[in-house]
Write a protein that holds these residues in place. Sequence first.
Motif, PDB file in Angstrom:
ATOM      1  N   SER A   1       0.880  -0.961   0.112  1.00 52.17           N
ATOM      2  CA  SER A   1       0.031   0.032  -0.086  1.00 52.17           C
ATOM      3  C   SER A   1       0.814   1.215   0.025  1.00 52.17           C
ATOM      4  O   SER A   1       2.045   1.047   0.453  1.00 52.17           O
ATOM      5  N   VAL A   2       0.440   2.409  -0.437  1.00 52.39           N
ATOM      6  CA  VAL A   2       0.982   3.623  -0.344  1.00 52.39           C
ATOM      7  C   VAL A   2       1.445   4.204   0.922  1.00 52.39           C
ATOM      8  O   VAL A   2       2.490   4.385   1.100  1.00 52.39           O
ATOM      9  N   LEU A   3       0.327   4.146   1.782  1.00 58.24           N
ATOM     10  CA  LEU A   3       0.692   4.062   3.311  1.00 58.24           C
ATOM     11  C   LEU A   3       0.619   2.900   4.270  1.00 58.24           C
ATOM     12  O   LEU A   3      -0.355   2.186   3.863  1.00 58.24           O
ATOM     13  N   PRO A   4       1.296   3.016   5.455  1.00 57.43           N
ATOM     14  CA  PRO A   4       0.644   1.774   6.266  1.00 57.43           C
ATOM     15  C   PRO A   4      -0.699   2.245   6.801  1.00 57.43           C
ATOM     16  O   PRO A   4      -1.236   3.237   6.687  1.00 57.43           O
ATOM     17  N   VAL A   5      -1.195   1.089   7.466  1.00 58.99           N
ATOM     18  CA  VAL A   5      -2.524   1.193   8.192  1.00 58.99           C
ATOM     19  C   VAL A   5      -2.512   2.090   9.427  1.00 58.99           C
ATOM     20  O   VAL A   5      -1.513   1.716  10.232  1.00 58.99           O
ATOM     21  N   GLY A   6      -3.266   3.149   9.549  1.00 58.17           N
ATOM     22  CA  GLY A   6      -3.481   4.116  10.818  1.00 58.17           C
ATOM     23  C   GLY A   6      -4.817   4.132  10.984  1.00 58.17           C
ATOM     24  O   GLY A   6      -5.713   3.389  10.576  1.00 58.17           O
ATOM     25  N   PRO A   7      -4.943   4.939  12.010  1.00 47.44           N
ATOM     26  CA  PRO A   7      -3.988   5.799  12.712  1.00 47.44           C
ATOM     27  C   PRO A   7      -3.158   5.323  13.647  1.00 47.44           C
ATOM     28  O   PRO A   7      -3.284   4.196  14.117  1.00 47.44           O
ATOM     29  N   LEU A   8      -1.778   6.068  13.878  1.00 46.86           N
ATOM     30  CA  LEU A   8      -1.090   5.461  15.105  1.00 46.86           C
ATOM     31  C   LEU A   8      -1.631   5.656  16.205  1.00 46.86           C
ATOM     32  O   LEU A   8      -2.488   6.590  16.598  1.00 46.86           O
ATOM     33  N   PRO A   9      -1.568   4.792  17.204  1.00 51.32           N
ATOM     34  CA  PRO A   9      -2.138   4.840  18.463  1.00 51.32           C
ATOM     35  C   PRO A   9      -1.525   5.989  19.321  1.00 51.32           C
ATOM     36  O   PRO A   9      -0.184   6.315  19.039  1.00 51.32           O
ATOM     37  N   HIS A  10      -2.349   6.499  20.196  1.00 45.68           N
ATOM     38  CA  HIS A  10      -1.661   7.294  21.158  1.00 45.68           C
ATOM     39  C   HIS A  10      -0.575   7.168  21.753  1.00 45.68           C
ATOM     40  O   HIS A  10       0.552   7.784  21.913  1.00 45.68           O
ATOM     41  N   ARG A  11      -0.423   5.963  22.408  1.00 40.96           N
ATOM     42  CA  ARG A  11       0.479   5.384  23.199  1.00 40.96           C
ATOM     43  C   ARG A  11       1.666   4.853  22.104  1.00 40.96           C
ATOM     44  O   ARG A  11       1.052   3.754  21.395  1.00 40.96           O
ATOM     45  N   LYS A  12       2.639   4.959  22.106  1.00 40.72           N
ATOM     46  CA  LYS A  12       3.944   4.433  21.248  1.00 40.72           C
ATOM     47  C   LYS A  12       3.811   2.842  21.219  1.00 40.72           C
ATOM     48  O   LYS A  12       3.963   2.402  22.730  1.00 40.72           O
ATOM     49  N   GLY A  13       3.390   2.185  20.178  1.00 44.38           N
ATOM     50  CA  GLY A  13       3.712   0.677  20.342  1.00 44.38           C
ATOM     51  C   GLY A  13       2.231   0.083  20.517  1.00 44.38           C
ATOM     52  O   GLY A  13       1.955  -1.143  20.327  1.00 44.38           O
ATOM     53  N   GLY A  14       1.344   0.978  20.741  1.00 41.63           N
ATOM     54  CA  GLY A  14      -0.243   0.700  20.864  1.00 41.63           C
ATOM     55  C   GLY A  14      -0.550   0.151  22.195  1.00 41.63           C
ATOM     56  O   GLY A  14       0.173   0.281  23.215  1.00 41.63           O
ATOM     57  N   PRO A  15      -1.839  -0.112  22.288  1.00 39.04           N
ATOM     58  CA  PRO A  15      -2.483  -0.436  23.716  1.00 39.04           C
ATOM     59  C   PRO A  15      -1.760  -1.565  24.606  1.00 39.04           C
ATOM     60  O   PRO A  15      -1.177  -2.534  23.828  1.00 39.04           O
ATOM     61  N   SER A  16      -1.680  -1.481  25.524  1.00 37.04           N
ATOM     62  CA  SER A  16      -1.225  -2.469  26.520  1.00 37.04           C
ATOM     63  C   SER A  16      -1.884  -3.516  26.414  1.00 37.04           C
ATOM     64  O   SER A  16      -3.153  -3.671  26.437  1.00 37.04           O
ATOM     65  N   LEU A  17      -1.278  -4.846  26.311  1.00 35.72           N
ATOM     66  CA  LEU A  17      -2.027  -6.086  25.989  1.00 35.72           C
ATOM     67  C   LEU A  17      -2.051  -7.261  27.068  1.00 35.72           C
ATOM     68  O   LEU A  17      -0.994  -7.425  27.780  1.00 35.72           O
ATOM     69  N   HIS A  18      -3.144  -7.740  27.556  1.00 40.66           N
ATOM     70  CA  HIS A  18      -3.020  -8.534  28.760  1.00 40.66           C
ATOM     71  C   HIS A  18      -3.637 -10.080  28.102  1.00 40.66           C
ATOM     72  O   HIS A  18      -4.301  -9.909  26.938  1.00 40.66           O
ATOM     73  N   VAL A  19      -3.331 -11.031  28.705  1.00 38.00           N
ATOM     74  CA  VAL A  19      -3.839 -12.331  28.316  1.00 38.00           C
ATOM     75  C   VAL A  19      -4.971 -12.631  29.097  1.00 38.00           C
ATOM     76  O   VAL A  19      -4.874 -12.469  30.471  1.00 38.00           O
ATOM     77  N   GLY A  20      -6.183 -13.086  28.456  1.00 34.57           N
ATOM     78  CA  GLY A  20      -7.481 -13.311  29.326  1.00 34.57           C
ATOM     79  C   GLY A  20      -6.986 -14.912  29.603  1.00 34.57           C
ATOM     80  O   GLY A  20      -6.993 -15.756  28.432  1.00 34.57           O
ATOM     81  N   THR A  21      -7.138 -15.230  30.765  1.00 35.24           N
ATOM     82  CA  THR A  21      -6.694 -16.659  31.312  1.00 35.24           C
ATOM     83  C   THR A  21      -7.232 -17.104  32.433  1.00 35.24           C
ATOM     84  O   THR A  21      -7.455 -16.417  33.378  1.00 35.24           O
ATOM     85  N   THR A  22      -7.761 -18.685  32.397  1.00 34.13           N
ATOM     86  CA  THR A  22      -7.835 -19.260  33.841  1.00 34.13           C
ATOM     87  C   THR A  22      -6.686 -20.401  34.151  1.00 34.13           C
ATOM     88  O   THR A  22      -6.943 -21.062  35.181  1.00 34.13           O
ATOM     89  N   GLY A  23      -5.724 -20.478  33.382  1.00 33.92           N
ATOM     90  CA  GLY A  23      -4.826 -21.703  33.464  1.00 33.92           C
ATOM     91  C   GLY A  23      -3.444 -21.422  33.376  1.00 33.92           C
ATOM     92  O   GLY A  23      -2.958 -20.308  32.510  1.00 33.92           O
ATOM     93  N   PRO A  24      -2.361 -21.901  34.089  1.00 31.39           N
ATOM     94  CA  PRO A  24      -0.793 -21.667  33.892  1.00 31.39           C
ATOM     95  C   PRO A  24      -0.339 -22.078  32.264  1.00 31.39           C
ATOM     96  O   PRO A  24       0.732 -21.239  32.022  1.00 31.39           O
TER      97      PRO A  24
END
Length: 300
Positions: free
Chosen positions: A143-166
């Motif tokens: 593509s001519v440009l990358p997919v945006g917009p850039l997130p406000h936080r550099k690197g994007g939102p913090s990611l957590h794992v939804g989990t119930t097991g080790p």
Amino acid sequence: MAPVRIGMTMPVMEPDLDAGTLHSWATTIDDGPFSSLCWGERIAFDNPECLTFLGAAAAWTRRVPLVMTVVVPQLHDPVMLAKALATGDMLSEGRLTVALGVGGRHEDYRAVRADPSTQTMRQLAERAETMKRVWAGEKLTESVLPVGPLPHRKGGPSLHVGTTGPKTIRSAVDWADGIAGVTLDLDASKQNELFDVARSAWAEAGRPAPHLATSFWFAIGEGDAPRAQVTRHLHHYMNWIPTEFVDAIAPTTGWSGTEAELGEVLRRFADVGTDEVQLIPTSSDPDQLRRAADVAAAFT
């Protein structure tokens, strides 16, 4: 030890919602002592669509962190999901955290014609990596440009794992910043065993200590009414599970009782080093939110 923070989940899984109810809950949470405003995803259900709601939550609030618990990437195109989440992060000025999970309902996969065979942590990790590449501004195509917009936080939102097991926890150490757990029986020591798995896995990988969160259903009141409220909610929410199974677990699933008793439970989770407990309402009654806010205020 730092005090546990108390987040509040929106009543998005309750029936007969309207915009006024959701707006009132969101603004009350934003004005109150809560550490986060949370909501989750389902497809074959009558809840609001989670990404559309993200835009509303970002517009309705100014202070409170927004936490999506959880989103199932396999139900979405990962590039479009990355674009939607970056937009939400931009609109909320960096207040977005996203918990990712594989989901527990094949009916949601079938509803959007997603492949149930992708319901694996490996497939989830691949999609998380794609989203992080989009958030870094990397062009994934010609593509001519990358997919945006850039997130406000550099690197994007913090990611957590939804989990119930080790096993799930260990598999997420490369891409997740923390865990978003759930406890059905409110056993803090058992939850701490999972936290220890995360603490060890993140340390062995040379990563900063993970954010440790758990959640549980609640109903505040006196007598038998709160437990009856939890039971009604479970029958509505767990509609894909046979009724007799829901009946069997309803007496001991989630929490019901008075404000003082809720405070005691939250202190037990604080004692094992829980960073945040995200309360899940079993009614859209604003009185439940007000009474929970009174309890949460003691932990700020």
